[in-house]
Design a protein around this motif. Structure first.
Motif, short mmCIF file in Angstrom:
data_model
loop_
_atom_site.label_atom_id
_atom_site.label_comp_id
_atom_site.label_asym_id
_atom_site.label_seq_id
_atom_site.Cartn_x
_atom_site.Cartn_y
_atom_site.Cartn_z
N ALA A 79 0.85 -1.23 -0.17
CA ALA A 79 0.28 -0.01 -0.37
C ALA A 79 0.41 0.86 0.12
O ALA A 79 1.76 1.42 0.70
N LEU A 80 0.37 1.85 -0.97
CA LEU A 80 1.61 3.49 -0.71
C LEU A 80 1.04 4.88 -0.07
O LEU A 80 1.75 5.64 0.08
N GLN A 81 -0.95 4.15 0.28
CA GLN A 81 -0.78 5.38 0.98
C GLN A 81 -2.93 4.73 1.39
O GLN A 81 -2.80 3.80 1.17
N PRO A 82 -3.29 5.37 2.47
CA PRO A 82 -4.60 5.37 3.23
C PRO A 82 -5.20 5.43 1.96
O PRO A 82 -4.93 6.12 0.62
N PRO A 83 -6.80 4.97 2.01
CA PRO A 83 -7.81 5.33 1.15
C PRO A 83 -8.54 6.43 0.66
O PRO A 83 -8.59 7.31 2.12
N VAL A 84 -8.27 7.21 0.39
CA VAL A 84 -8.71 8.25 -0.51
C VAL A 84 -9.35 9.26 -1.77
O VAL A 84 -9.46 7.76 -2.36
N PRO A 85 -9.47 9.63 -2.07
CA PRO A 85 -10.32 10.27 -3.03
C PRO A 85 -10.32 9.23 -4.62
O PRO A 85 -8.94 9.33 -4.40
N ALA A 86 -10.70 8.45 -5.23
CA ALA A 86 -10.18 8.10 -6.27
C ALA A 86 -9.45 8.76 -7.02
O ALA A 86 -8.82 7.85 -7.46
N ALA A 87 -9.88 9.53 -7.48
CA ALA A 87 -9.28 10.65 -8.40
C ALA A 87 -7.47 11.10 -7.70
O ALA A 87 -6.46 10.81 -8.62
N HIS A 88 -7.21 11.14 -6.93
CA HIS A 88 -5.81 11.31 -5.73
C HIS A 88 -5.47 9.77 -6.37
O HIS A 88 -3.76 9.85 -5.86
N ALA A 89 -5.74 8.39 -6.04
CA ALA A 89 -5.23 7.47 -5.67
C ALA A 89 -4.74 7.19 -7.21
O ALA A 89 -3.28 7.08 -7.19
N HIS A 90 -5.47 7.65 -7.91
CA HIS A 90 -4.91 7.37 -10.31
C HIS A 90 -3.61 8.43 -9.66
O HIS A 90 -2.67 7.93 -10.44
N GLU A 91 -3.79 9.74 -8.77
CA GLU A 91 -2.95 10.49 -9.64
C GLU A 91 -1.38 10.17 -9.08
O GLU A 91 -0.28 9.96 -9.20
N VAL A 92 -1.60 9.22 -7.42
CA VAL A 92 -0.32 8.58 -7.32
C VAL A 92 0.33 7.73 -7.43
O VAL A 92 1.55 7.44 -7.62
N ALA A 93 -0.37 6.66 -8.12
CA ALA A 93 -0.14 6.17 -8.93
C ALA A 93 0.84 6.46 -10.36
O ALA A 93 1.68 6.22 -10.76
N SER A 130 5.52 8.74 -14.18
CA SER A 130 4.35 9.11 -15.41
C SER A 130 3.47 9.94 -15.79
O SER A 130 3.05 10.75 -14.85
N SER A 131 3.45 10.98 -17.35
CA SER A 131 2.61 12.43 -16.66
C SER A 131 1.42 12.03 -17.40
O SER A 131 0.86 12.78 -16.98
N GLU A 132 1.27 10.75 -17.69
CA GLU A 132 -0.09 10.31 -18.26
C GLU A 132 -0.34 9.97 -16.94
O GLU A 132 -0.30 8.86 -16.49
N PRO A 133 -1.56 9.63 -17.73
CA PRO A 133 -3.13 8.61 -16.49
C PRO A 133 -2.04 7.61 -16.88
O PRO A 133 -2.53 7.13 -18.02
N VAL A 134 -1.85 6.39 -15.65
CA VAL A 134 -2.03 5.17 -15.96
C VAL A 134 -2.92 3.71 -15.44
O VAL A 134 -3.13 2.96 -16.17
N THR A 135 -3.30 4.18 -14.27
CA THR A 135 -4.86 3.55 -14.27
C THR A 135 -6.36 3.31 -14.52
O THR A 135 -7.02 3.18 -14.56
N ASP A 136 -6.38 5.33 -14.35
CA ASP A 136 -7.40 5.90 -14.71
C ASP A 136 -7.31 5.58 -16.54
O ASP A 136 -7.59 7.03 -16.81
N VAL A 137 -7.76 5.33 -17.41
CA VAL A 137 -7.41 5.40 -18.74
C VAL A 137 -8.80 4.56 -19.41
O VAL A 137 -9.50 3.71 -18.25
N ALA A 138 -9.60 5.14 -19.70
CA ALA A 138 -10.42 4.12 -20.96
C ALA A 138 -9.67 2.52 -21.02
O ALA A 138 -9.43 2.45 -21.82
N LEU A 139 -10.99 1.39 -20.98
CA LEU A 139 -10.68 0.58 -21.18
C LEU A 139 -11.19 -0.79 -21.67
O LEU A 139 -13.02 -0.02 -22.58
N ARG A 140 -10.72 -1.31 -22.65
CA ARG A 140 -11.60 -2.45 -23.80
C ARG A 140 -13.00 -3.31 -23.17
O ARG A 140 -11.98 -3.71 -22.37
N ALA A 141 -13.95 -2.61 -23.16
CA ALA A 141 -15.41 -4.11 -22.52
C ALA A 141 -15.38 -5.57 -23.06
O ALA A 141 -14.33 -5.62 -24.15
#
Length: 530
Positions: free
Chosen positions: A348-362, A368-379
């Motif tokens: 764990a890198l952090q406690p539970p936080v707002p989702a946008a902040h968690a994706h930013e820390v990831a 990475s200067s671009e989102p890593v986990t908060d991206v559009a995925l193939r269904a």
């Protein structure tokens, strides 16, 4: 006749390097730590030993003498040293232990300081050397309990400064996945990436691990009260309240009981969250490590080498996601177990936080200067949705049928109708699980997502994938889907992409590691999916 050791083994012996002992303060800390573990035994002896019997006095003295002797033996027999190749630890009197960890196998260094250790300025150094090791053999981690705070910090820097060997690098992967964003930036001071925000307290009662921990503590306390033969109902104030509830309507008594239970759970979760994440800091150290520091009564510091970082994960437990729109980022590193839940352990890198902040820390953790986990995925295909619905609805129907039968047998007419609520709940969870499914492959990362009770988004570096496993059950074969497992040396070791089309699975594997499927494709370099 045994052959002489090869010349390469000669540097292991370093007679010129002196062995070090634990600080003399351990003569106080070690016995005190043992005595603290015997507190329940002391309580039982004092309560049931008899007021005039000397037995309880002798038992107490014997335990104290044992603790002091054990602490003295532990201090006297423990020694360690660090050579250019290894970390060596010798300990024990009756059962002697000799542990030796190659420095190039060290994955993590964890510093832990309980309240008792903090009083004497000491810290426990836990050297991690991988997940799968056999006791007593090379590759196993070791603990130095305990050294001074300054010595612990020096050991942390020294042990993690060893460059990762070539054999530790992933065996496959396109060179293009290495980008300038992954290069270490020279710095002389730690760079703070995240710190505790007390607004995260609102997530404490929403995590199952916190509630389970409170329940376990409450159960232990209740057992202690029972052993002491104390009836809480006879305590001042409690007896009055109990008498009033006994005359109140049943629904009122049940409501008060549920309210008190929720109050205890919420208050306990807040206390545990505060103790666990007090003074939390996530920093990038000048030595090229990510460092997580946290804790109040027990202070913890976990350092992970960025050279061994293979990806990140963002976990979203159902209640945290629905009520607070929160999440928690974790690291996937070689030698460090995965952190899929919000328990604050593992990577764990952090406690539970707002989702946008968690994706930013990831993203920041992966440089990475671009989102890593908060991206559009193939269904995933419709067959995956059918499987989610089937696996949720069929068990619900079985339970409902059993409830109707048992309700008639036990004369509980309400049991059957109440059980019908399981059907819509199962359908909603199944649809949520299907919506969570997704995958993506870009220039740097293989991203997959699944789960409902805990929705987990995993982003693996493409050059961190070292193998593949394709699985297909009988039911998956009928539905025309497979499960693709990406094998890595980090975290849980394998991360699955659930219920995808076989052609998509093969294309993902081939595109991520082009040479991995050459042996199974005619011509060796064909790119046509079957």
């Amino acid at each position: 006749m045994t052959e002489p050791a090869p010349a390469a083994a000669a540097p292991v012996a370093h007679p010129e390097i002196e062995w070090r002992r634990l600080p003399p303060k351990m003569l106080v800390v070690a016995p005190a730590s043992i005595l603290l573990k015997f507190i329940p035994a002391f309580v039982v002896v004092l309560l049931f030993g008899g007021s005039e019997s000397p037995v309880k006095i002798w038992i107490t003295v014997a335990i104290a003498v044992f603790a002091v002797a054990a602490g003295l033996i532990r201090w006297r027999t423990t020694r360690y040293r660090i050579t250019p190749e290894r970390v060596e630890l010798h300990s024990g009197l009756v059962s002697r232990q000799r542990r030796s960890v190659p420095r190039d196998r060290i994955r993590t260094v964890d510093l832990t300081s309980t309240f008792l250790h903090q009083m004497f300025g000491l810290s426990v150094v836990k050297v991690g050397a991988g997940q799968s090791s056999t006791a007593g053999k090379d590759g196993q981690g070791l603990d130095l309990d305990a050294v001074s705070g300054a010595e612990a910090e020096r050991l942390r820097r020294e042990l993690l400064a060893v460059p990762a060997p070539a054999s530790d690098a992933p065996a496959t992967g396109p060179p293009a996945t290495r980008t300038p964003e992954t290069e270490h930036v020279t710095a002389t001071e730690p760079i703070e990436l995240d710190r505790l925000s007390w607004s995260s307290l609102r997530y404490a009662p929403l995590t199952v691990s916190s509630l389970a921990a409170v329940g376990a503590l409450a159960a232990a306390g209740w057992n202690l009260v029972n052993e002491a033969d104390i009836d809480p109902r006879t305590l001042p104030g409690v007896s009055t309240a109990t008498g009033e509830l006994s005359t109140a309507p049943l629904w009122a008594a049940i409501g008060v009981g549920i309210g008190l239970l929720l109050l205890v759970l919420v208050a306990g979760a807040l206390v545990l969250f505060t103790e666990r994440w007090w003074n939390f800091r996530l920093t990038r150290e000048p030595d090229g490590t990510l460092r997580v520091r946290r804790g109040l009564l027990t202070q913890r510091s976990l350092s992970v080498s960025e050279q061994r970082l293979r990806g990140v994960t963002v976990a979203e437990p159902l209640l945290v996601r629905l009520v607070g729109r929160g999440a928690q980022a974790g690291a996937l590193s070689v030698g460090l177990g995965g952190s899929e839940g919000s328990d604050g352990g593992g990577g764990a890198l952090q406690p539970p936080v707002p989702a946008a902040h968690a994706h930013e820390v990831a993203a920041v953790a992966m440089r990475s200067s671009e989102p890593v986990t908060d991206v559009a995925l193939r269904a995933h295909p419709v067959a995956a949705r059918t499987r989610r619905l089937t696996r949720a609805v069929v068990p619900a129907l079985v339970v409902i049928a059993a409830a109707w039968v048992l309700g008639g047998v036990w004369d509980l007419a309400w049991l059957g109708p109440v059980s019908l609520v399981l059907l819509p709940i199962g359908v909603l969870l199944a649809l949520d699980r299907y919506r969570s499914l997704g995958n993506r492959l870009d220039e740097r990362f293989l991203v997959s997502r699944q789960g409902s009770l805990v929705r987990s988004t995993v982003a693996l570096q493409r050059d961190g994938v070292i193998g593949w496993r394709i699985r297909q059950s009988v039911f998956q074969r009928r539905a025309g889907v497979v499960t693709l497992d990406a094998i890595t040396g980090a975290g849980a070791g394998a991360y699955e992409i659930l219920d995808v089309d076989p052609a998509v699975a093969v294309d993902l594997a081939r595109s991520t590691t082009p040479s991995a499927l050459d042996a199974f494709v005619p011509g060796g370099h064909s790119t046509q999916s079957p």
